[in-house]
Design an enzyme around this catalytic site. Structure first.
Site, short mmCIF file in Angstrom:
data_model
loop_
_atom_site.label_atom_id
_atom_site.label_comp_id
_atom_site.label_asym_id
_atom_site.label_seq_id
_atom_site.Cartn_x
_atom_site.Cartn_y
_atom_site.Cartn_z
N HIS A 13 0.84 -1.13 0.01
CA HIS A 13 -0.27 -0.04 0.02
C HIS A 13 0.85 1.28 -0.09
CE1 HIS A 13 -2.99 -2.77 2.34
NE2 HIS A 13 -3.72 -2.45 1.23
N LYS A 41 -16.08 -7.01 6.27
CA LYS A 41 -15.13 -8.10 6.74
C LYS A 41 -15.02 -7.44 8.22
CE LYS A 41 -12.46 -7.13 2.42
NZ LYS A 41 -11.57 -6.71 1.96
N ARG A 51 -2.01 -6.02 -8.41
CA ARG A 51 -0.76 -7.06 -7.94
C ARG A 51 -0.68 -7.99 -9.11
NH1 ARG A 51 -3.16 -8.17 -2.17
NH2 ARG A 51 -4.88 -8.31 -3.34
O1 PNS Z 1 -8.92 -2.84 0.18
P1 PNS Z 1 -10.13 -3.42 -0.20
O2 PNS Z 1 -10.99 -3.94 0.75
O3 PNS Z 1 -9.91 -4.15 -1.71
O4 PNS Z 1 -10.95 -2.06 -0.65
C1 PNS Z 1 -12.29 -2.03 -1.56
C2 PNS Z 1 -13.00 -0.69 -1.48
C3 PNS Z 1 -12.99 0.09 -0.04
C4 PNS Z 1 -12.14 0.28 -2.49
C5 PNS Z 1 -14.37 -0.79 -1.94
O5 PNS Z 1 -15.05 -1.83 -1.20
C6 PNS Z 1 -15.25 0.63 -1.78
O6 PNS Z 1 -14.98 1.51 -2.57
N1 PNS Z 1 -16.39 0.52 -1.22
C7 PNS Z 1 -17.06 1.44 -0.88
C8 PNS Z 1 -18.76 1.23 -1.38
C9 PNS Z 1 -18.77 1.60 -2.76
O7 PNS Z 1 -18.54 2.62 -3.33
N2 PNS Z 1 -19.22 0.45 -3.53
C10 PNS Z 1 -19.27 0.50 -4.99
C11 PNS Z 1 -17.96 0.14 -5.72
S1 PNS Z 1 -17.49 -1.61 -5.22
#
Ligand code: PNS
Length: 165
Positions: free
Chosen positions: A19, A43, A92
């Site tokens: 990150h 999660k 990745r």
């Molecule tokens: O580190 P991660 O868990 O892969 O991140 C995922 C994240 C936070 C980028 C994604 O879950 C997100 O943007 N969630 C917020 C809700 C949202 O906007 N959902 C629509 C797109 S999935």
């Protein structure tokens, strides 16, 4: 000219060297980078949101244009609120691609003014994830090449406490 603001969103449970590599590279391109931690993720996290934000801030003190914040709800709505036109995500391996394509596509549909920019993760971190780091740390093995030293210490404290009888 208006500031170019990017968001690096994620769970960051906890932040890893992978990150950090993406955040550093984004900080070199954008005027401002907001590392945005998702609240209320489905999660079950090891670190609560405040702990995750503290760790992110502790390991980005060398990057003056980086801040950390928590967000709930839709990412594109948060991006609009913070006047950020770009979402930065690290890729990745091929295995990340389908999931990332899905998120980027839905985000584009929800708000076409917000662009998603992918950066290839440095190959030295291509295997790295927060889950892998937690798994290794849980069994007491060293994660010192995988996370910043502050994160390693926080993991040690977390798992030592949970091992107490
Ligand atoms: O580190 P991660 O868990 O892969 O991140 C995922 C994240 C936070 C980028 C994604 O879950 C997100 O943007 N969630 C917020 C809700 C949202 O906007 N959902 C629509 C797109 S999935």
């Amino acid at each position: 000219m208006s500031k170019r603001i990017a968001i690096c969103p994620g769970s960051f449970d906890p932040i890893t060297n992978g990150h950090l590599d993406i955040i550093e590279r984004a900080a070199a391109i954008f005027d401002e980078v907001i590392v945005a931690v998702l609240e209320n993720s489905s999660k079950a996290p090891l670190f609560d949101v405040e702990e995750r934000l503290t760790l992110i801030r502790d390991v980005t003190t060398h990057l003056p244009n980086v801040t950390a914040d928590a967000f709930g709800g839709l990412l594109v709505e948060y991006a609009a609120k913070r006047e950020a036109a770009t979402i930065v995500r690290g890729l990745r391996a091929v295995s990340d691609f389908e999931y990332e394509l899905q998120i980027a596509s839905i985000n584009k549909k929800l708000n076409e003014d917000v662009e998603t920019l992918f950066m290839m993760t440095n190959s030295q971190y291509s295997f790295l994830s927060s889950s892998i780091v937690k798994e290794v740390a849980k069994y007491g093995a060293s994660v010192n090449e995988l996370v910043p030293q502050q994160v390693e210490a926080a993991l040690r404290r977390k798992y030592e406490t949970s091992r107490q009888p």
